[in-house]
Structures are given as C-alpha cells and as structure tokens.
Design a protein around this motif. Structure first.
Motif, mmCIF file in Angstrom:
data_model
loop_
_atom_site.group_PDB
_atom_site.id
_atom_site.type_symbol
_atom_site.label_atom_id
_atom_site.label_comp_id
_atom_site.label_asym_id
_atom_site.label_seq_id
_atom_site.Cartn_x
_atom_site.Cartn_y
_atom_site.Cartn_z
ATOM 1 N N VAL A 96 -3.196 5.336 11.547
ATOM 2 C CA VAL A 96 -4.634 5.555 11.422
ATOM 3 C C VAL A 96 -4.826 6.733 10.466
ATOM 4 O O VAL A 96 -4.432 7.861 10.771
ATOM 5 C CB VAL A 96 -5.280 5.854 12.782
ATOM 6 C CG1 VAL A 96 -6.778 6.148 12.605
ATOM 7 C CG2 VAL A 96 -5.084 4.689 13.741
ATOM 8 N N ALA A 97 -5.369 6.462 9.298
ATOM 9 C CA ALA A 97 -5.545 7.501 8.284
ATOM 10 C C ALA A 97 -6.494 6.994 7.207
ATOM 11 O O ALA A 97 -6.820 5.806 7.143
ATOM 12 C CB ALA A 97 -4.199 7.896 7.669
ATOM 13 N N THR A 98 -6.933 7.913 6.345
ATOM 14 C CA THR A 98 -7.796 7.590 5.213
ATOM 15 C C THR A 98 -7.267 8.296 3.968
ATOM 16 O O THR A 98 -6.626 9.341 4.075
ATOM 17 C CB THR A 98 -9.241 8.034 5.478
ATOM 18 O OG1 THR A 98 -9.256 9.457 5.662
ATOM 19 C CG2 THR A 98 -9.801 7.355 6.725
ATOM 20 N N ALA A 102 -5.512 12.062 4.013
ATOM 21 C CA ALA A 102 -4.142 11.647 4.318
ATOM 22 C C ALA A 102 -3.224 12.857 4.406
ATOM 23 O O ALA A 102 -3.354 13.801 3.631
ATOM 24 C CB ALA A 102 -3.644 10.682 3.248
ATOM 25 N N PRO A 103 -2.262 12.848 5.328
ATOM 26 C CA PRO A 103 -1.398 14.016 5.531
ATOM 27 C C PRO A 103 -0.221 14.119 4.571
ATOM 28 O O PRO A 103 0.514 15.101 4.605
ATOM 29 C CB PRO A 103 -0.899 13.809 6.964
ATOM 30 C CG PRO A 103 -0.852 12.319 7.130
ATOM 31 C CD PRO A 103 -2.039 11.809 6.356
ATOM 32 N N THR A 108 3.283 11.462 -3.416
ATOM 33 C CA THR A 108 4.251 10.857 -2.497
ATOM 34 C C THR A 108 4.570 9.411 -2.861
ATOM 35 O O THR A 108 5.701 8.951 -2.689
ATOM 36 C CB THR A 108 3.725 10.904 -1.057
ATOM 37 O OG1 THR A 108 3.619 12.268 -0.644
ATOM 38 C CG2 THR A 108 4.641 10.162 -0.083
ATOM 39 N N PHE A 109 3.598 8.681 -3.397
ATOM 40 C CA PHE A 109 3.724 7.226 -3.519
ATOM 41 C C PHE A 109 3.770 6.767 -4.978
ATOM 42 O O PHE A 109 3.174 7.374 -5.868
ATOM 43 C CB PHE A 109 2.566 6.543 -2.798
ATOM 44 C CG PHE A 109 2.505 6.876 -1.327
ATOM 45 C CD1 PHE A 109 3.352 6.263 -0.420
ATOM 46 C CD2 PHE A 109 1.622 7.852 -0.864
ATOM 47 C CE1 PHE A 109 3.315 6.584 0.922
ATOM 48 C CE2 PHE A 109 1.571 8.172 0.489
ATOM 49 C CZ PHE A 109 2.428 7.541 1.374
ATOM 50 N N ARG A 133 -4.578 11.509 -5.812
ATOM 51 C CA ARG A 133 -3.726 12.619 -5.394
ATOM 52 C C ARG A 133 -2.401 12.139 -4.821
ATOM 53 O O ARG A 133 -1.346 12.715 -5.081
ATOM 54 C CB ARG A 133 -4.461 13.469 -4.341
ATOM 55 C CG ARG A 133 -3.628 14.642 -3.811
ATOM 56 C CD ARG A 133 -4.301 15.326 -2.640
ATOM 57 N NE ARG A 133 -4.275 14.530 -1.423
ATOM 58 C CZ ARG A 133 -3.232 14.426 -0.617
ATOM 59 N NH1 ARG A 133 -2.081 15.025 -0.913
ATOM 60 N NH2 ARG A 133 -3.305 13.695 0.490
ATOM 61 N N LEU A 134 -2.446 11.070 -4.048
ATOM 62 C CA LEU A 134 -1.252 10.574 -3.368
ATOM 63 C C LEU A 134 -0.251 9.915 -4.314
ATOM 64 O O LEU A 134 0.936 9.827 -3.998
ATOM 65 C CB LEU A 134 -1.650 9.581 -2.276
ATOM 66 C CG LEU A 134 -2.355 10.173 -1.052
ATOM 67 C CD1 LEU A 134 -2.944 9.056 -0.191
ATOM 68 C CD2 LEU A 134 -1.393 11.024 -0.231
#
Length: 212
Positions: A96-98, A102-103, A108-109, A133-134
């Motif tokens: 469960v995240a948005t 996101a943490p 990261t991806f 950002r991710l």
C-alpha cells in the motif's frame, strides 16, 4: 494528496467484485502487455502504482528481475498478494503506497508502470513528480490512461451522479493532449504513442516516456 480516504474506502469496498470482473477487450490488453514487454530486458527493477488486484503486475513480473506494485487500497493489495502466493511469483511484491509518498530512495527503479490509473488521481502533478523521482536517469514510464474528453459526453455527465451515490471514485476528465503535457511537465520525454484497443474508438492512449 494522491488520493482521499474516500477513494481508498471505495476501492476497498469493491475489491472482490473488481477482481472477478473480466477484461472487456482482451485483444487490446494483450497488445499492451506485448508492447510493454518490448521495453524490458529481464534485469530491470520496476515500480507499478494503481496495480489493483495485481493481474497486470503478475503478467509482467516474469519479464523483470523485481517488481514492486502498489495501490491505495489495502483490500486490492491483499487480493494481489493472494494471487502472487497462489502462482508462486516470488519476484513481485505488493504494498500500500503512492508515488508521491513512496518510501524508496531516489532512482530506485529502472521502469515504472501506471495502467488505467492516471485519470483517477486527485493530484496527478505530485504523483508524476513522484514517479520521476523514483526512476533512475533515463528510466521509462509506461502508461495507459482512459481520456474521458474523448468519450461520449453522456459518460461525463453521469460521473458526478455516480459519485454522489458512492458508485464512482475521483475521476478526472482529460484529453490525450492534456495528459501528454502533464507527463512532459513532470520531466519526461514521450517516445511512443499508441492505441491498442480492438473495439471501436480507443480512448486509452498508451504512452512510453523517458525520464529526462
């Protein structure tokens, strides 16, 4: 915010029914999967938001090293985890995240997916910036989004009525051009545009965008 508590409750309430609903255009859906896989080499770490009950995530996971799939609905995520366990798909995680909260650390991806979800976001700008950002530099964002401005006007009139009776969540009325402008403004370059529907007019543009 990416969503309201009411939206999460709406999707929690209909999760089991949603999971049982068939895909209405399987040919178009398979075209989307095939084209998405074209951009995957098998060693990518991917992020999906708005994954629902995980159907698409579990179909794409074999083409990835790792997939973290997220949704605002805890009930949707519970169903997705059940499906992953039943299918023995160990490289797909469901949380469960948005995107905007996101943490995971920046970059990261390698790739991000957002299928049939951008029109449901109350704050797309924040969500798209979160996706940006991710992703690592040059990472890909692959999406497919219903653009309600291309639909019959009767549909647009019906949405507020359905929302009043709790039969619909937040829904944005977008054109394909507006959607592309928002994605571009978030720091992406559109590198592919397509329509994969096999029935009548397809109002769901498939877009591949590269992080600038």
């Amino acid at each position: 915010m990416f969503h309201t508590e009411n939206d999460a409750r709406f999707w929690d309430r209909i999760a089991r029914k949603y999971a049982a609903d068939p895909i209405t255009d399987m040919t178009g859906y398979e075209r989307t999967l095939e084209r998405t896989r074209h951009y995957l080499e098998g060693d990518e770490v991917a992020f999906e938001f708005g994954c629902g009950t995980g159907t698409t995530a579990l179909k794409l996971a074999p083409s990835l090293a790792r997939l973290v799939a997220t949704d605002i609905s805890s009930e949707m995520i519970a169903i997705a985890r059940e499906k992953a366990e039943a299918g023995g798909r160990a490289n797909a995680e469901f949380e469960v995240a948005t995107p905007d909260a996101a943490p995971w650390p920046d970059g990261t991806f390698d790739v991000a997916f957002g299928f049939n979800v951008l029109h449901l976001m109350a704050a797309r700008e924040a969500a798209l910036k979160g996706v940006h950002r991710l992703l690592r530099p040059g990472g890909l964002f692959i999406s497919k989004t219903p653009c309600l401005k291309e639909m019959n006007p009767v549909v647009r009139v019906a949405i507020p009525v359905m929302q009043f009776f709790g039969k619909a969540p937040n829904v944005a009325v977008l054109s394909a051009q507006e959607l592309e402008r928002e994605i571009t403004a978030a720091g992406f370059e559109i590198i592919e545009r397509a329509r994969h529907g096999s029935r009548g007019t397809d109002v769901r543009p498939f877009l591949v965008a590269r992080k600038r």
